[in-house]
Design a protein around this motif. Structure first.
Motif, PDB file in Angstrom:
ATOM      1  N   LYS A  25      -6.300  -1.107  -4.687  1.00  0.00           N
ATOM      2  CA  LYS A  25      -6.532  -0.197  -4.898  1.00  0.00           C
ATOM      3  C   LYS A  25      -4.845   0.181  -4.313  1.00  0.00           C
ATOM      4  N   TRP A  28      -1.569  -1.529  -5.021  1.00  0.00           N
ATOM      5  CA  TRP A  28      -1.640  -0.934  -6.601  1.00  0.00           C
ATOM      6  C   TRP A  28      -1.182   0.532  -6.695  1.00  0.00           C
ATOM      7  N   THR A  51       3.364  -4.432 -10.892  1.00  0.00           N
ATOM      8  CA  THR A  51       2.435  -3.759 -10.551  1.00  0.00           C
ATOM      9  C   THR A  51       0.857  -4.606 -11.373  1.00  0.00           C
ATOM     10  N   GLN A  54      -1.452  -6.222  -9.137  1.00  0.00           N
ATOM     11  CA  GLN A  54      -1.861  -5.557  -8.597  1.00  0.00           C
ATOM     12  C   GLN A  54      -2.954  -5.131  -8.722  1.00  0.00           C
ATOM     13  N   GLU A  55      -2.682  -4.947 -10.688  1.00  0.00           N
ATOM     14  CA  GLU A  55      -4.102  -3.991 -11.101  1.00  0.00           C
ATOM     15  C   GLU A  55      -5.056  -4.965 -11.663  1.00  0.00           C
TER      16      GLU A  55
END
Length: 82
Positions: A25, A28, A51, A54-55
């Motif tokens: 988290k 992200w 991004t 990572q999400e």
């Protein structure tokens, strides 16, 4: 005796999962901030993909924690799409 050991192992792995969720988290959030800070068009596509990656990592781990019924202290700024 076996149940105590199994519970201890489960608690250990659940805590590791929570720690990993918090780390992903943070990654992200950092990727989102970086994406907003950079305006170059060449790099922007790569940052958007980073991004999104990572999400997706975070969402996968979050779903796994829900499946295992792991409860932790979520931060207030965490919002999850379902």
């Amino acid at each position: 005796m076996f149940k105590k050991r199994a519970r201890k192992v489960k608690e250990t792995y659940d805590q590791q999962l929570l720690d990993l969720i918090y780390a992903v988290k943070a990654d992200w959030d950092h990727a989102k901030e970086t994406q907003l800070a950079v305006y170059e068009s060449d790099v922007n596509t790569e940052l958007v993909m980073q991004t999104k990656l990572q999400e997706q990592k975070f969402l996968y781990l979050f779903r796994e924690a829900r499946r295992r019924q792991v409860h932790g202290q979520l931060e207030r700024n965490i919002s999850v799409k379902q």
